[in-house]
Design an enzyme around this catalytic site. Structure first.
Site, PDB file in Angstrom:
ATOM      1  N   LYS A   1     -18.532 -26.289 -18.927  1.00 17.13           N
ATOM      2  CA  LYS A   1     -18.723 -26.984 -17.644  1.00 17.13           C
ATOM      3  C   LYS A   1     -18.300 -28.429 -17.809  1.00 17.13           C
ATOM      4  O   LYS A   1     -18.597 -29.042 -18.848  1.00 17.13           O
ATOM      5  CB  LYS A   1     -20.195 -26.888 -17.237  1.00 17.13           C
ATOM      6  CG  LYS A   1     -20.593 -27.786 -16.073  1.00 17.13           C
ATOM      7  CD  LYS A   1     -21.918 -27.387 -15.473  1.00 17.13           C
ATOM      8  CE  LYS A   1     -23.145 -27.973 -16.123  1.00 17.13           C
ATOM      9  NZ  LYS A   1     -23.220 -29.431 -16.152  1.00 17.13           N
TER      10      LYS A   1
ATOM     11  N   GLU B   1     -17.617 -32.257 -15.326  1.00 17.32           N
ATOM     12  CA  GLU B   1     -18.015 -32.897 -14.070  1.00 17.32           C
ATOM     13  C   GLU B   1     -16.832 -33.470 -13.311  1.00 17.32           C
ATOM     14  O   GLU B   1     -15.898 -34.017 -13.903  1.00 17.32           O
ATOM     15  CB  GLU B   1     -19.018 -34.018 -14.375  1.00 17.32           C
ATOM     16  CG  GLU B   1     -20.292 -33.501 -15.035  1.00 17.32           C
ATOM     17  CD  GLU B   1     -21.305 -34.607 -15.331  1.00 17.32           C
ATOM     18  OE1 GLU B   1     -21.091 -35.766 -14.917  1.00 17.32           O
ATOM     19  OE2 GLU B   1     -22.305 -34.289 -15.996  1.00 17.32           O
TER      20      GLU B   1
ATOM     21  N   GLU C   1     -25.029 -30.266  -7.657  1.00 21.58           N
ATOM     22  CA  GLU C   1     -26.259 -31.004  -7.981  1.00 21.58           C
ATOM     23  C   GLU C   1     -26.553 -32.050  -6.913  1.00 21.58           C
ATOM     24  O   GLU C   1     -25.679 -32.860  -6.559  1.00 21.58           O
ATOM     25  CB  GLU C   1     -26.124 -31.680  -9.353  1.00 21.58           C
ATOM     26  CG  GLU C   1     -27.385 -32.464  -9.729  1.00 21.58           C
ATOM     27  CD  GLU C   1     -27.472 -32.848 -11.208  1.00 21.58           C
ATOM     28  OE1 GLU C   1     -26.571 -32.459 -11.998  1.00 21.58           O
ATOM     29  OE2 GLU C   1     -28.448 -33.530 -11.556  1.00 21.58           O
TER      30      GLU C   1
HETATM   31  O1  KIV Z   1     -26.824 -31.123 -18.389  1.00 22.78           O
HETATM   32  C1  KIV Z   1     -27.490 -30.433 -17.616  1.00 22.78           C
HETATM   33  O2  KIV Z   1     -28.598 -29.986 -17.911  1.00 22.78           O
HETATM   34  C2  KIV Z   1     -26.930 -30.148 -16.313  1.00 22.78           C
HETATM   35  C3  KIV Z   1     -27.884 -29.642 -15.272  1.00 22.78           C
HETATM   36  C4  KIV Z   1     -28.648 -30.773 -14.693  1.00 22.78           C
HETATM   37  C5  KIV Z   1     -27.202 -28.857 -14.246  1.00 22.78           C
HETATM   38  O3  KIV Z   1     -25.790 -30.338 -16.081  1.00 22.78           O
END
Ligand code: KIV
Length: 278
Positions: A118, A120, A187
């Site tokens: 993931k 951002e 988020e």
């Molecule tokens: O790093 C994390 O825990 C996240 C969550 C807040 C979705 O990205």
């Protein structure tokens, strides 16, 4: 059959079940003991989040988390939950500069046991997502409030409140979905915007502070247990939990039951409720 086949099957099964309308219950996880407990409790997907900078290291934000931290914790989680889909965060500085570096760092996370990564942001990150997907790395896009940009965003603030910013997040989500991402994580965005995004894109959405209509939900495990009280150097009484947080331990007698109750609440759509939304 390649050694990757069972992993890809799990991930694609999860995506398919989300598309059929089954809710995905996801939690952050950073070690083998919790990973094992969560796998047994039926959590669908574990996120090795860079939130570890805050909840494990006691920092104010996620900005100092490194690839070394992420690979270390991803290996531990993978050891504890060999049958659960694992998503790992790409930390600040590991994916923004060029696609080749993003690929190199992403593959370290995959080699450490993650099934997808993931990162951002929308905009320029859309091409990064496309590049990774085309090179065999499944991706989740993280939009809305993006903690690695906390300083540019002026603090922990809801995103997409103006028509223009909502339109931008919707467009980024569409472009990310078209680029082939497996999930879009939203988020701290208004519930109505998350609903519109969920209805407009083919990638399943996962919400945190994004209302009741996302395809899945994620919480930080320390928030679920009610044990996070802010950065290490601050007094607990100065800390106020965000409204999307719910303490699942207070009504039960064990961590196992708290996690199971969370999974049930997400699956039967009792969590999140309107009171957890913006
Ligand atoms: O790093 C994390 O825990 C996240 C969550 C807040 C979705 O990205």
């Amino acid at each position: 059959m390649s050694f990757l086949t069972p992993i890809l099957n799990n991930l694609s099964n999860l995506i398919q079940s989300a598309k059929r309308g089954e809710k995905i219950a996801m939690l952050t996880c950073y070690d083998a003991s919790f990973a094992k407990l969560m796998e047994i409790a039926g959590v669908d997907m574990l996120l090795v989040g860079d939130s570890l900078g805050m909840v494990l290291q006691g920092a104010e934000n996620t900005l100092n988390v490194s690839m070394h931290h992420m690979t270390y914790h991803t290996k531990n989680v993978a050891a504890g939950a060999p049958n659960t889909v694992i998503m790992a965060d790409m930390p600040l500085g590991s994916y923004e500069h060029d696609h080749q570096a993003a690929f190199t760092n992403a593959q370290w996370l995959i080699k450490s046991g993650a099934h997808l990564v993931k990162f951002e942001g929308g905009g320029k990150r859309i091409e990064t997502a496309r590049y990774l997907v085309e090179h065999g790395i499944p991706v989740c896009a993280h939009l809305g409030f993006t903690p690695q940009m906390v300083n540019q965003l002026g603090g922990y603030k809801i995103q997409g409140k103006t028509e223009e910013s909502a339109e931008q997040i919707l467009q980024d989500a569409k472009d990310m979905s078209d680029a082939g991402v497996s999930f879009v994580l939203l988020e701290m965005v208004p519930a109505q915007l998350a609903k519109k995004i969920t209805q407009s894109i083919s990638a399943p959405t996962i919400g945190i502070g994004a209302g009741v209509d996302c395809c899945g939900q994620v919480l930080v495990i320390q928030d679920l247990l009610g044990i996070y009280t802010g950065p290490a150097h601050k007094k607990p009484e100065e800390f106020k939990s965000p409204r999307f947080v719910s303490n699942f331990l207070q009504d039960t007698n064990s961590v196992q039951n708290a996690v199971k109750n969370y999974v049930q609440a997400v699956k039967n759509k009792t969590f999140p409720a309107a009171e957890h939304s913006y």
